[in-house]
Scaffold this motif. Structure first.
Motif, mmCIF file in Angstrom:
data_model
loop_
_atom_site.group_PDB
_atom_site.id
_atom_site.type_symbol
_atom_site.label_atom_id
_atom_site.label_comp_id
_atom_site.label_asym_id
_atom_site.label_seq_id
_atom_site.Cartn_x
_atom_site.Cartn_y
_atom_site.Cartn_z
ATOM 1 N N GLN A 71 0.850 -1.181 0.000
ATOM 2 C CA GLN A 71 0.000 0.000 0.000
ATOM 3 C C GLN A 71 0.886 1.231 0.000
ATOM 4 O OE1 GLN A 71 -3.580 0.289 0.067
ATOM 5 N NE2 GLN A 71 -3.017 2.427 -0.372
ATOM 6 N N GLY A 83 -2.452 2.258 -4.641
ATOM 7 C CA GLY A 83 -2.562 3.578 -4.027
ATOM 8 C C GLY A 83 -1.606 4.595 -4.612
ATOM 9 N N PRO A 108 -8.839 1.599 -6.904
ATOM 10 C CA PRO A 108 -7.674 2.392 -6.525
ATOM 11 C C PRO A 108 -6.606 2.262 -7.606
ATOM 12 C CG PRO A 108 -7.714 0.322 -5.320
ATOM 13 C CD PRO A 108 -9.026 0.409 -6.039
#
Length: 232
Positions: A5, A27, A52
């Motif tokens: 992430q 992300g 995302p």
């Protein structure tokens, strides 16, 4: 192993951390700084609307070495007719627009070129790192390809065709231009029959990283695009 992430800092995990199917991280953003860092490492974004941002490093990787371009006899015959004009960086925005439109279904699905992505690559073009090759039938834009250029490495992002052979024509002209400028490779990202017919092949992630070094792709910092504006 789960993918990483990303946060607000500019970083990416090592490529070896990617999932078996190539997903590396989730992300972050599509700022020029992060995109240029990603491409300098051999990473690219690819995600659907509503998802995302997803960052990828496939293994194997589909590439086309300029010296290995294959143009069929029928395509050479077609090119000799001179039906279309080919240009470089004459209408980058138009190429991105048509790539997005022709992949978009009636329900708005079917394309990874979201408005956010479109804006991001237009910005890279303004900065001199994203380029396009266009195919014209008179004044009508009927084919094109665009991508990101760092050092002697060109990463193809998407192409479109509104006439028979238009996408092949722009890709052939792109590869010939890359050969003329001494480029190491064209990154095709994903393998398709269309690309293989033109000479594309698959190499391992490790081989791909080695070719990036040969292509003089600089570490993030003073990045340089060697793909100059000109008419083919």
């Amino acid at each position: 192993m789960p993918c990483y992430q990303l946060d607000e800092d500019l970083w990416f995990p090592p490529l070896e951390a990617a999932e078996d199917y190539g997903l590396l991280a989730v992300g972050g953003d599509l700022s020029p700084e992060r995109l240029l860092l990603a491409y300098s490492l051999g990473i690219f974004p690819w995600f659907n609307p509503g998802e995302p941002i997803l960052w990828w490093s496939p293994d194997p990787r589909c590439v086309l070495f300029p010296s290995e371009l294959h143009v069929s006899r029928s395509m050479k015959k077609f090119m000799r007719k001179g039906l279309y004009r080919v240009s470089i960086d004459e209408n980058f925005a138009g190429v991105v627009y048509w790539c997005r439109r022709l992949r978009k279904g009636l329900d708005g699905s079917g394309t990874w070129i979201t408005p956010e992505m479109e804006k991001a690559y237009l910005r890279l073009h303004e900065l001199g790192f994203a380029h396009s090759v266009e195919c014209w039938d008179g004044d009508e834009l009927v084919g094109g390809v665009y991508g990101v250029c760092l050092g002697y490495y060109f990463c193809g992002e998407s192409m479109f065709s509104r006439r028979t052979n238009a996408s092949k024509l722009v890709l052939i002209h792109l590869v010939k231009k890359l050969a003329e400028l001494g480029f190491e490779l064209l990154d095709c990202q994903q393998t398709t029959d269309h690309l293989v017919s033109l000479g594309a092949t698959e190499i391992s992630r490790l081989e791909f990283q080695q070719h990036l070094r040969i292509a003089e792709v600089p570490p993030y910092g003073p990045l340089l695009s060697r793909f100059s504006k000109s008419v083919v």
